[in-house]
Motif scaffolding. Structure first.
Motif, mmCIF file in Angstrom:
data_model
loop_
_atom_site.group_PDB
_atom_site.id
_atom_site.type_symbol
_atom_site.label_atom_id
_atom_site.label_comp_id
_atom_site.label_asym_id
_atom_site.label_seq_id
_atom_site.Cartn_x
_atom_site.Cartn_y
_atom_site.Cartn_z
ATOM 1 N N SER A 112 68.625 -25.382 32.565
ATOM 2 C CA SER A 112 69.065 -25.737 31.215
ATOM 3 C C SER A 112 70.456 -25.189 30.940
ATOM 4 C CB SER A 112 68.087 -25.171 30.177
ATOM 5 O OG SER A 112 66.792 -25.705 30.379
ATOM 6 N N LEU A 113 71.211 -25.939 30.165
ATOM 7 C CA LEU A 113 72.523 -25.466 29.741
ATOM 8 C C LEU A 113 72.364 -24.376 28.687
ATOM 9 C CD1 LEU A 113 74.300 -28.918 29.380
ATOM 10 C CD2 LEU A 113 74.828 -27.177 31.080
ATOM 11 N N PRO A 114 73.325 -23.452 28.596
ATOM 12 C CA PRO A 114 73.250 -22.401 27.570
ATOM 13 C C PRO A 114 73.226 -23.017 26.177
ATOM 14 C CG PRO A 114 74.963 -21.900 29.181
ATOM 15 C CD PRO A 114 74.518 -23.309 29.443
ATOM 16 N N GLU A 115 72.423 -22.431 25.299
ATOM 17 C CA GLU A 115 72.383 -22.918 23.923
ATOM 18 C C GLU A 115 73.661 -22.514 23.222
ATOM 19 O OE1 GLU A 115 68.801 -21.045 22.569
ATOM 20 O OE2 GLU A 115 67.688 -22.917 22.744
ATOM 21 N N THR A 116 74.155 -23.392 22.356
ATOM 22 C CA THR A 116 75.368 -23.085 21.595
ATOM 23 C C THR A 116 75.023 -22.115 20.478
ATOM 24 O OG1 THR A 116 75.023 -24.905 20.047
ATOM 25 C CG2 THR A 116 76.250 -25.388 22.070
ATOM 26 N N LYS A 117 76.055 -21.421 20.012
ATOM 27 C CA LYS A 117 75.859 -20.472 18.924
ATOM 28 C C LYS A 117 75.347 -21.165 17.672
ATOM 29 C CE LYS A 117 79.388 -17.217 20.490
ATOM 30 N NZ LYS A 117 80.658 -16.539 20.143
ATOM 31 N N ASP A 118 75.819 -22.387 17.435
ATOM 32 C CA ASP A 118 75.380 -23.117 16.231
ATOM 33 C C ASP A 118 73.887 -23.376 16.269
ATOM 34 O OD1 ASP A 118 77.924 -23.119 15.291
ATOM 35 O OD2 ASP A 118 78.406 -25.132 16.048
ATOM 36 N N LEU A 119 73.371 -23.698 17.484
ATOM 37 C CA LEU A 119 71.955 -23.983 17.625
ATOM 38 C C LEU A 119 71.132 -22.716 17.385
ATOM 39 C CD1 LEU A 119 69.751 -25.984 18.287
ATOM 40 C CD2 LEU A 119 70.063 -25.470 20.725
ATOM 41 N N LEU A 120 71.611 -21.580 17.913
ATOM 42 C CA LEU A 120 70.901 -20.328 17.723
ATOM 43 C C LEU A 120 70.840 -19.955 16.244
ATOM 44 C CD1 LEU A 120 72.308 -18.213 20.688
ATOM 45 C CD2 LEU A 120 70.028 -19.218 20.490
ATOM 46 N N VAL A 121 71.942 -20.172 15.542
ATOM 47 C CA VAL A 121 71.966 -19.885 14.106
ATOM 48 C C VAL A 121 70.949 -20.740 13.372
ATOM 49 C CG1 VAL A 121 73.378 -20.044 12.019
ATOM 50 C CG2 VAL A 121 74.340 -19.074 14.101
ATOM 51 N N LEU A 122 70.871 -22.011 13.770
ATOM 52 C CA LEU A 122 69.922 -22.928 13.136
ATOM 53 C C LEU A 122 68.488 -22.453 13.359
ATOM 54 C CD1 LEU A 122 69.364 -25.545 11.618
ATOM 55 C CD2 LEU A 122 69.402 -26.748 13.827
ATOM 56 N N VAL A 123 68.180 -22.004 14.582
ATOM 57 C CA VAL A 123 66.825 -21.528 14.887
ATOM 58 C C VAL A 123 66.467 -20.314 14.032
ATOM 59 C CG1 VAL A 123 65.385 -20.510 16.686
ATOM 60 C CG2 VAL A 123 66.843 -22.452 17.220
ATOM 61 N N VAL A 124 67.434 -19.399 13.916
ATOM 62 C CA VAL A 124 67.198 -18.205 13.114
ATOM 63 C C VAL A 124 66.947 -18.576 11.659
ATOM 64 C CG1 VAL A 124 68.250 -16.098 12.226
ATOM 65 C CG2 VAL A 124 68.484 -16.689 14.633
ATOM 66 N N LEU A 135 82.536 -20.133 46.983
ATOM 67 C CA LEU A 135 83.086 -20.172 45.629
ATOM 68 C C LEU A 135 84.396 -19.405 45.574
ATOM 69 C CD1 LEU A 135 79.847 -19.281 43.612
ATOM 70 C CD2 LEU A 135 80.602 -21.541 44.356
ATOM 71 N N ASN A 136 85.349 -19.909 44.794
ATOM 72 C CA ASN A 136 86.551 -19.129 44.499
ATOM 73 C C ASN A 136 87.101 -19.514 43.138
ATOM 74 O OD1 ASN A 136 88.626 -21.252 44.749
ATOM 75 N ND2 ASN A 136 88.204 -21.178 46.934
ATOM 76 N N GLY A 137 88.120 -18.783 42.705
ATOM 77 C CA GLY A 137 88.625 -18.989 41.359
ATOM 78 C C GLY A 137 87.609 -18.498 40.343
ATOM 79 N N ALA A 138 87.382 -19.274 39.301
ATOM 80 C CA ALA A 138 86.455 -18.876 38.241
ATOM 81 C C ALA A 138 85.024 -19.323 38.511
ATOM 82 C CB ALA A 138 86.924 -19.455 36.903
ATOM 83 N N ALA A 139 84.789 -20.014 39.628
ATOM 84 C CA ALA A 139 83.460 -20.567 39.905
ATOM 85 C C ALA A 139 82.442 -19.451 40.157
ATOM 86 C CB ALA A 139 83.525 -21.503 41.107
ATOM 87 N N GLU A 140 81.234 -19.625 39.616
ATOM 88 C CA GLU A 140 80.157 -18.671 39.850
ATOM 89 C C GLU A 140 78.815 -19.358 39.620
ATOM 90 O OE1 GLU A 140 80.154 -15.424 37.161
ATOM 91 O OE2 GLU A 140 80.403 -16.653 35.374
ATOM 92 N N ILE A 141 77.784 -18.778 40.225
ATOM 93 C CA ILE A 141 76.416 -19.266 40.028
ATOM 94 C C ILE A 141 75.742 -18.338 39.038
ATOM 95 C CG2 ILE A 141 74.187 -19.697 41.118
ATOM 96 C CD1 ILE A 141 75.715 -20.337 43.698
ATOM 97 N N GLU A 142 75.285 -18.882 37.925
ATOM 98 C CA GLU A 142 74.695 -18.068 36.872
ATOM 99 C C GLU A 142 73.228 -17.754 37.182
ATOM 100 O OE1 GLU A 142 75.492 -19.887 33.098
ATOM 101 O OE2 GLU A 142 77.665 -19.892 33.416
ATOM 102 N N LYS A 143 72.645 -16.864 36.401
ATOM 103 C CA LYS A 143 71.311 -16.351 36.696
ATOM 104 C C LYS A 143 70.252 -17.442 36.753
ATOM 105 C CE LYS A 143 72.066 -11.703 34.848
ATOM 106 N NZ LYS A 143 71.627 -10.682 33.849
ATOM 107 N N ASN A 144 70.393 -18.461 35.908
ATOM 108 C CA ASN A 144 69.373 -19.515 35.887
ATOM 109 C C ASN A 144 69.632 -20.623 36.906
ATOM 110 O OD1 ASN A 144 71.575 -20.719 34.674
ATOM 111 N ND2 ASN A 144 70.378 -21.776 33.096
ATOM 112 N N GLY A 145 70.672 -20.463 37.756
ATOM 113 C CA GLY A 145 70.942 -21.445 38.795
ATOM 114 C C GLY A 145 72.033 -22.432 38.470
ATOM 115 N N LEU A 146 72.598 -22.361 37.269
ATOM 116 C CA LEU A 146 73.720 -23.235 36.923
ATOM 117 C C LEU A 146 74.955 -22.852 37.743
ATOM 118 C CD1 LEU A 146 73.684 -23.522 33.020
ATOM 119 C CD2 LEU A 146 73.367 -25.384 34.639
#
Length: 654
Positions: free
Chosen positions: A276-288, A41-52
């Protein structure tokens, strides 16, 4: 027995890994958590905690690369024939602003897993202005492009293309997929939802196919098919992976899973088994909001009140610094009404960093052109306002006039004179509806030269345009040429030295010294003007990918014809021989002088105007000596003095 036991335990170990190595060149990554050591990996590429695997984030003008760490064998050592290969991967493009992607990602085969010197933005982290088009680079890519770049002849801002050593696609199609009933369905690459892609190369048929689908099932029919032999493109061993970039607009580009096979079919993915893809802020607001039950109405009321207060506060508010800006400040509502709500029917095209719409001012009926784009940073907006204040005071008959501007929060709108005949490139490239006559072309060239002289020497500051090309020359109702689009322009006090800056502009018009110094000068503008001269006369772009090898680079082709005494052979054949031969030789000769590799060998704009007006005779153009000192060339030295009877031409191949 001990060796057999060791082999048996090793196979059990592999079977329990998240990726399965079915053979030496088979990969299967269902998420990337357990294969970090196998990815470069180089540049901005990274592996996130959930494997994305995220290739980019929401930062501007960045790139990201993710390649399998080891090279893979791609050719038969005996025959030199490329192997068949197949890949499947699931990706998602999550734009910062809905439906505004920037710039996309590409599945890539390369001799390098770092792609040193590659540019972000429209280059997708693959190439730069120097190596683009070089057949020695050995890079193959399938791009999933979410930004329309006219420089690369993109068909739209949502397409798939096959590229070889270039950002200009050999073939491209709008993003779509085939249903089971063979009906084609459009597919939005910037939807933020997972999309599965399949790329299959058959080395027996010399055929490459690309398929897309929002589901786990591989479609029967490809959306893109191209006949191509990759044997001369691929080396014996290559790196395999992904590249991506952002520009002024940003997107987070994810890869959720990836499989690859040589001489076999890559395994498809079940969408539900991937990270899974990260949930958007709008979705989190809706859940709350849903979870609070009885307090929902209270929270909603507070939210609506906050929204209305902020809307009233931000709507067309004028800060003190904005009063210092010279051109008229239009209200956002006024421009919205003028363009009928920025309707797609009013869209004229794309300019630097934004869309351009036709409009009519409500009160006076004056036609205008409105460029609309986002500019998030308040500090950046203030800096840009300084340029608006300066460029807004430019007044010359051969410049497109900036009438005013407007802004609403992060959105900036610039208002220009409307040019009813559009841009010059629509009249000289491909198959134009109207063929410009020789007299019209000669007049337009002189118009642009006059406008450039004003920018370089006649205004209170030196203005370097930095993006002179046919697409930025606009034609008014009488087909007079006007230079427009000052989105990349730089202003300097007379006598000062330009500071080092990023290399910007358009491939084919960039002066060669810019890649070394990064300093734009009036001489680099002259180089671009030389390219414009040649393309107006020849009816061809500075770089023509579809041309014969000897005609690929326009200036080299014209120079070869000049040396052979057949210079008039390059004049646009659509003129049917109806042109002034003396004027044609003048423009071709002047185009070569401006296209000199050595900056000091280019004339200044004041001398160019005198040549065009017939006030000064052109010096003879002769081949340069074998040795020259290009590093110490003075970009602003006028070598076209009247006392000289010849001028050396230094081609880029020197």
């Amino acid at each position: 027995m001990s060796q057999k036991l060791t082999l048996f335990l090793f196979l059990i170990f592999l079977a329990n890994q998240n990726h399965v190595l079915t053979q030496l060149d088979d990969l299967y990554f269902q998420g990337f958590n357990h294969v970090r050591n196998n990815m470069s990996l180089n540049g901005a590429a990274e592996i996130e905690k959930n494997g994305l695997l995220s290739l980019t984030n929401n930062s501007k003008s960045i790139l990201g690369h993710a390649f399998y760490s080891h090279q893979i064998k791609f050719k038969n050592s005996t025959s030199g024939k490329a192997f068949s290969f197949s890949t499947a991967f699931v990706f998602a493009v999550v734009p910062k602003y809905p439906n505004l992607g920037g710039h996309g990602l590409a599945f890539t085969l390369s001799t390098s897993n770092e792609l040193p010197g590659a540019f972000p933005r429209k280059y997708l982290g693959l190439l730069n202005t120097t190596v683009a088009g070089s057949f020695s680079y050995h890079i193959f890519s399938v791009e999933f492009d979410t930004h329309k770049d006219y420089d690369f002849f993109d068909i739209n801002d949502n397409h798939v293309g096959v590229n070889i050593n270039s950002m200009i696609s050999n073939k491209s199609v709008p993003a779509a997929y085939f249903l089971l009933n063979s009906e084609k369905e459009e597919l939005d690459l910037t939807s933020g939802n997972p999309i599965q892609a399949w790329v299959d190369y058959d080395s027996v048929k010399n055929q490459l196919e690309v398929r897309l689908s929002p589901s786990s099932t591989k479609p029967i029919y490809p959306i893109l098919s191209i006949d191509i032999d990759l044997s001369s493109i691929l080396n014996d061993s290559m790196y395999v992976g992904f590249s991506s970039s952002t520009g002024m607009l940003t997107s987070t580009h994810y890869v959720l899973g990836w499989s690859f096979s040589v001489n076999g079919e890559a395994k498809s993915f079940s969408m539900s088994s991937l990270p899974s893809l990260p949930e958007t802020k709008d979705l989190l607001v809706l859940v709350v909001c849903v979870s609070v039950g009885s307090t929902f109405v209270i929270i909603l009321g507070i939210a609506v009140s906050f929204y209305l207060v902020r809307k009233i506060k931000d709507a067309d508010m004028i800060e003190g610094w904005e009063l210092q800006v010279g051109p008229r400040r239009f209200s956002y509502q006024e421009l919205r009404e003028a363009t009928r709500g920025f309707r797609e029917k009013e869209l004229l095209g794309f300019g630097g960093f934004g869309k351009v719409y036709k409009g009519t001012l409500p009160n006076c009926g004056t036609p205008i052109a409105v460029k609309r784009f986002c500019h998030e940073s308040k500090q950046g907006l203030r800096e840009f306002s300084t340029e608006i204040a300066s460029i807004g005071r430019l007044r010359h008959k051969n410049l497109v006039r900036l009438l005013g501007w407007s802004r609403l929060r992060g959105e900036l709108l610039l208002v220009y004179d409307f040019m009813p005949n559009g841009s010059l490139d629509k009249y000289i490239f491909e198959e134009p509806k109207t063929i410009l006559k020789w007299e019209q072309r000669f007049k337009i060239v002189k118009d642009v030269a006059s406008g450039l002289l004003y920018l370089h020497e006649e205004w209170e500051q030196t203005v370097i345009h930095r993006d002179i090309k046919a697409g930025n020359v606009l034609l008014d109702s009488e087909l007079n040429g006007r230079l427009g689009d000052f989105g990349l322009a730089k202003l300097y006090e007379r006598g000062s030295n330009p500071i080092t800056t990023k290399v910007v502009g358009t491939l084919g018009y960039l002066a060669p010294e810019l890649t070394k110094t990064g300093k734009p000068t009036t001489s680099s503008d002259v180089f671009a003007f030389g390219a414009l001269l040649l393309e107006v006369i020849c009816g061809r772009r500075p770089i023509e990918p579809k041309a014969l090898p000897e005609e690929l680079i326009l200036v080299d082709w014209v120079w070869d014809k000049w040396k052979s005494g057949a210079i008039l052979d390059v004049v646009d054949p659509r003129l049917n021989g109806e042109f002034d031969e003396t004027e044609a030789v003048l423009l071709l000769k002047l185009g070569l002088m401006c296209s000199n590799y050595v900056p000091r060998a280019r004339p200044l704009m004041r001398k160019i105007v005198r040549y065009l007006e017939g006030e000064v005779a052109l010096p003879e153009l002769v081949a340069a000596p074998d040795v020259y000192d290009g590093e110490n060339a003075d970009a602003n030295t006028d070598s076209g003095d009247e006392c000289k009877d010849h001028m050396y031409f230094y081609p880029q191949s020197t």
